[in-house]
Motif scaffolding. Structure first.
Motif, PDB file in Angstrom:
ATOM      1  N   CYS A  92       5.855  -5.063 127.535  1.00  0.00           N
ATOM      2  CA  CYS A  92       6.806  -4.621 128.548  1.00  0.00           C
ATOM      3  C   CYS A  92       7.865  -3.742 127.633  1.00  0.00           C
ATOM      4  O   CYS A  92       8.647  -4.368 126.875  1.00  0.00           O
ATOM      5  CB  CYS A  92       7.507  -5.715 129.148  1.00  0.00           C
ATOM      6  N   PRO A  93       8.356  -2.696 128.035  1.00  0.00           N
ATOM      7  CA  PRO A  93       9.264  -1.838 127.508  1.00  0.00           C
ATOM      8  C   PRO A  93      10.775  -2.525 127.507  1.00  0.00           C
ATOM      9  O   PRO A  93      11.594  -2.025 126.789  1.00  0.00           O
ATOM     10  CB  PRO A  93       9.276  -0.461 128.357  1.00  0.00           C
ATOM     11  N   ARG A  94      11.034  -3.460 128.318  1.00  0.00           N
ATOM     12  CA  ARG A  94      12.322  -3.974 128.551  1.00  0.00           C
ATOM     13  C   ARG A  94      12.762  -4.945 127.728  1.00  0.00           C
ATOM     14  O   ARG A  94      13.801  -4.842 126.990  1.00  0.00           O
ATOM     15  CB  ARG A  94      12.450  -4.628 129.997  1.00  0.00           C
ATOM     16  N   ARG A 404       7.463   3.066 131.824  1.00  0.00           N
ATOM     17  CA  ARG A 404       8.697   2.634 131.415  1.00  0.00           C
ATOM     18  C   ARG A 404       9.724   2.728 132.356  1.00  0.00           C
ATOM     19  O   ARG A 404      10.827   1.910 132.136  1.00  0.00           O
ATOM     20  CB  ARG A 404       9.147   4.016 130.315  1.00  0.00           C
TER      21      ARG A 404
END
Length: 408
Positions: A92-94, A404
């Motif tokens: 997960c990009p977060r 993203r």
């Protein structure tokens, strides 16, 4: 920022988020998810807008987040992983969480086992420095030591706290066992025929074990001079021996954990030296830790991210640096504890008993079942195929750009 996002990327984001939501519904959303995954053109959510072509194999980028979060390891999750080829190690990009991290956060034991059996790494770390076992331990500590406010929240919302604690304990034991063994396969293979979790997550391991047992029995029957018939001990004596081993292991684990914690704390440098080495030599960091009640590196390990986030006098970047320092100290202790506990349990454990062959079964098999029928049984009665998992990462730039900016 939004003006730089092209219409094609917005379309991709919309279709991926829609599929993630359908996957979160499990069997109720599976049919619609299959239908949508076959689409080659789509719009941005408004049917009046232009439909644009979707990239080839775009469906491999459908996040596992929704299916994992709701525990759908028997419906939408297998479809995404085994049919569409969604990567089980996607990040997960977060927050850097893999699907396994998400499953641990939500306490889904069978989802974690399913993903590990299909290639997810047990030692992957998120942006906060937590691997799966460390994250499970931290979650379990919070469940067991929750405040009265937390317990009131669970009661008010009808959450069975005790059930969460019990499943969390099983999940923690599984992940610590996988970490001690060095990987899922090494941990699961010896348990293939006696663990329900392994049987559900990796049925082919159980089938392989039964096939091996059948082949070994047939070989013993063919060469009777090699067949050793060991009489079974009375059930009471077996239980007494098992109880002694369990007691020895129960004492060895906590003692090793306490010794490892003490050893790590004794080896810690002073807090100013540790901060200086981590490039946090500014007075504001030492002042923040004093405000949080941490006078040593070991004291800092008792802090959590929420406490660090509430410190006044630090910028957001400085709070993040301070939390990474704390998380690194926690990870160092947890790694030492896991290694010490693994060594202690290995010393305390009893070697597995010899394989016992029942004489009547052996003789009956020798007399009535030649090699041909044995092969037929092995091939059909214990048929379970290993799923073919697509391990290629998603590389399409447009798809990655859409991922993203997804709302997850």
């Amino acid at each position: 920022m939004a003006s730089t996002i092209t219409y094609e990327v917005r379309v991709l984001r919309h279709v991926l988020e829609s599929c993630d939501w359908l996957a979160s519904r499990g069997r109720d959303g599976l049919a619609k998810l299959k239908e949508m995954a076959r689409e080659t053109k789509w719009h941005d959510g408004d049917a009046r807008h232009e439909r644009v072509a979707l990239p080839e194999n775009w469906s491999r980028a459908i996040p596992l987040h929704g299916a994992v979060m709701n525990g759908h390891y028997q419906s939408t999750l297998p479809y995404l992983v085994e049919t569409l080829g969604a990567p089980v190690g996607g990040v997960c990009p977060r927050d850097g969480n893999t699907p396994c991290h998400t499953a641990v956060v939500w306490g889904h034991l069978h989802v974690v086992a399913y993903l590990l059996a299909r290639g997810a790494r047990h030692d992957a770390k998120n942006d906060h420095g937590f691997d799966l076992a460390a994250l499970a331990r931290r979650r379990q500590e919070r469940l067991e030591r929750g405040s009265d406010i937390d317990r009131a929240y669970y009661t008010r919302n009808g959450v069975p706290l005790q059930a969460l604690i019990e499943e969390g304990a099983r999940l923690t034991r599984l992940l610590e066992g996988v970490a001690r063994a060095g990987g899922w396969d090494a941990w699961a293979r010896p348990r293939a025929t006696r663990s329900k979790v392994v049987a559900v997550a990796a049925p082919w391991l159980r089938a392989n074990g039964l096939r091996r047992d059948l082949a070994a029995l047939r070989a013993n029957c063919k060469g009777m001079e090699k067949l050793e018939v060991v009489p079974e001990k009375p059930r009471r004596r077996r239980r007494e021996r098992r109880d002694k081993v369990d007691k020895r292991m129960a004492l060895a684990g906590p003692a090793a954990v306490a010794a490892a914690r003490a050893a790590v704390a004794a080896a810690d440098p002073s807090l100013p030296d540790a901060l200086f080495k981590a490039d946090l030599g500014g007075e504001q960091f030492a002042r923040a830790l004093r405000w949080l009640g941490a006078a040593t590196v070991d004291d800092a390990r008792d802090l959590d991210r929420t406490e660090v986030a509430r410190v006044d006098g630090l910028t957001s970047a400085e709070r993040r640096k301070l939390w990474l320092f704390v998380a690194g100290a926690i990870s160092k202790r947890d790694d030492a504890v896991a290694a010490a506990e693994r060594a202690a349990l290995e010393d305390a454990a009893e070697p597995p008993p010899p394989v016992r062959v029942d004489a009547k079964v052996a003789l009956a098999l020798l007399e009535a079942m030649p090699e041909g029928p044995v092969s037929v049984i092995a091939r059909f009665a214990y048929a379970a195929r290993v799923p073919v998992i697509d391990t290629r990462p998603v590389t399409d730039d447009a798809v990655l750009a859409a991922v993203r900016i997804m709302k997850m």
